[in-house]
Design a protein around this motif. Structure first.
Motif, mmCIF file in Angstrom:
data_model
loop_
_atom_site.group_PDB
_atom_site.id
_atom_site.type_symbol
_atom_site.label_atom_id
_atom_site.label_comp_id
_atom_site.label_asym_id
_atom_site.label_seq_id
_atom_site.Cartn_x
_atom_site.Cartn_y
_atom_site.Cartn_z
ATOM 1 N N GLY A 1 0.816 -1.199 0.000
ATOM 2 C CA GLY A 1 0.000 0.000 0.000
ATOM 3 C C GLY A 1 0.853 1.252 0.000
ATOM 4 N N VAL A 2 0.186 2.396 -0.002
ATOM 5 C CA VAL A 2 0.850 3.695 -0.006
ATOM 6 C C VAL A 2 0.112 4.612 0.962
ATOM 7 C CG1 VAL A 2 1.453 5.708 -1.400
ATOM 8 C CG2 VAL A 2 1.606 3.418 -2.397
ATOM 9 N N ILE A 3 0.877 5.405 1.714
ATOM 10 C CA ILE A 3 0.312 6.397 2.632
ATOM 11 C C ILE A 3 1.003 7.723 2.362
ATOM 12 C CG2 ILE A 3 -0.020 7.092 5.030
ATOM 13 C CD1 ILE A 3 0.286 4.074 5.771
ATOM 14 N N LEU A 4 0.243 8.798 2.262
ATOM 15 C CA LEU A 4 0.777 10.155 2.167
ATOM 16 C C LEU A 4 0.615 10.777 3.548
ATOM 17 C CD1 LEU A 4 1.941 12.388 0.382
ATOM 18 C CD2 LEU A 4 -0.401 13.055 -0.164
ATOM 19 N N ALA A 5 1.746 11.250 4.131
ATOM 20 C CA ALA A 5 1.727 11.735 5.511
ATOM 21 C C ALA A 5 2.462 13.058 5.654
ATOM 22 C CB ALA A 5 2.383 10.695 6.415
ATOM 23 N N THR B 1 6.125 21.452 -2.894
ATOM 24 C CA THR B 1 6.176 22.852 -3.330
ATOM 25 C C THR B 1 4.950 23.247 -4.141
ATOM 26 O OG1 THR B 1 7.453 22.229 -5.282
ATOM 27 C CG2 THR B 1 8.694 22.870 -3.322
ATOM 28 N N LYS B 2 4.162 22.272 -4.554
ATOM 29 C CA LYS B 2 2.926 22.522 -5.289
ATOM 30 C C LYS B 2 1.883 21.549 -4.743
ATOM 31 C CE LYS B 2 2.034 23.679 -10.085
ATOM 32 N NZ LYS B 2 1.663 25.031 -9.812
ATOM 33 N N THR B 3 0.656 22.038 -4.563
ATOM 34 C CA THR B 3 -0.408 21.193 -4.028
ATOM 35 C C THR B 3 -1.731 21.494 -4.722
ATOM 36 O OG1 THR B 3 -1.018 22.789 -2.307
ATOM 37 C CG2 THR B 3 0.644 21.122 -1.705
ATOM 38 N N ALA B 4 -2.653 20.577 -4.560
ATOM 39 C CA ALA B 4 -4.017 20.790 -5.044
ATOM 40 C C ALA B 4 -4.715 21.782 -4.116
ATOM 41 C CB ALA B 4 -4.778 19.464 -5.042
ATOM 42 N N PRO B 5 -5.772 22.439 -4.626
ATOM 43 C CA PRO B 5 -6.552 23.324 -3.758
ATOM 44 C C PRO B 5 -7.002 22.552 -2.512
ATOM 45 C CG PRO B 5 -7.243 23.561 -6.033
ATOM 46 C CD PRO B 5 -6.293 22.391 -5.994
ATOM 47 N N ARG C 1 -1.931 24.473 2.928
ATOM 48 C CA ARG C 1 -1.223 24.588 4.205
ATOM 49 C C ARG C 1 -0.031 23.647 4.307
ATOM 50 N NH1 ARG C 1 -6.150 21.745 7.068
ATOM 51 N NH2 ARG C 1 -5.368 19.637 7.084
ATOM 52 N N PHE C 2 0.051 22.670 3.406
ATOM 53 C CA PHE C 2 1.162 21.726 3.422
ATOM 54 C C PHE C 2 2.296 22.113 2.467
ATOM 55 C CE2 PHE C 2 -2.648 19.185 4.525
ATOM 56 C CZ PHE C 2 -2.321 18.968 5.849
ATOM 57 N N ARG C 3 2.091 23.192 1.716
ATOM 58 C CA ARG C 3 3.136 23.630 0.764
ATOM 59 C C ARG C 3 4.395 24.045 1.505
ATOM 60 N NH1 ARG C 3 -0.501 27.320 -3.171
ATOM 61 N NH2 ARG C 3 -1.772 25.608 -3.952
#
Length: 98
Positions: free
Chosen positions: A47-51, A84-88, A92-94
């Protein structure tokens, strides 16, 4: 930000025997705001987790507490990156490039 990649080291029946505890562990970390997304790989070999976390050592400790790890049915590969780039909605995580 971190990408946690799980690779199963045991047959799926052994993984499934620990799945309920793993999902409860995931839920707790979602509630804490540590995990942003997760799911199984296709084919189902892990699996994969984004944290998000303050430092690598802390996220390594979190991974070590996964019931899949304590049951010996998976291993983790952890990659740290600067978002450095994120979805709308994820602004806050950029991070500023280093």
């Amino acid at each position: 930000m971190f990408v946690l990649e799980l690779t199963y080291t045991a047959p799926l029946d052994a993984v499934d025997a620990v799945l309920e505890a793993h999902v409860a562990w995931l839920d707790e970390l979602y509630e804490q705001g540590v995990f942003l997304a997760s799911g199984p790989k296709n084919p189902r070999e892990g699996g994969v987790i984004l944290a998000v976390a303050g430092d690598r050592a802390w996220i390594e400790g979190i991974a070590a507490g996964d019931p899949f790890v304590t049951a010996g049915v998976c291993e983790y590969r952890i990659a740290e990156f600067a978002a450095t780039k994120t979805a709308p909605g994820l602004e806050r995580f950029r991070q500023t490039p280093v």
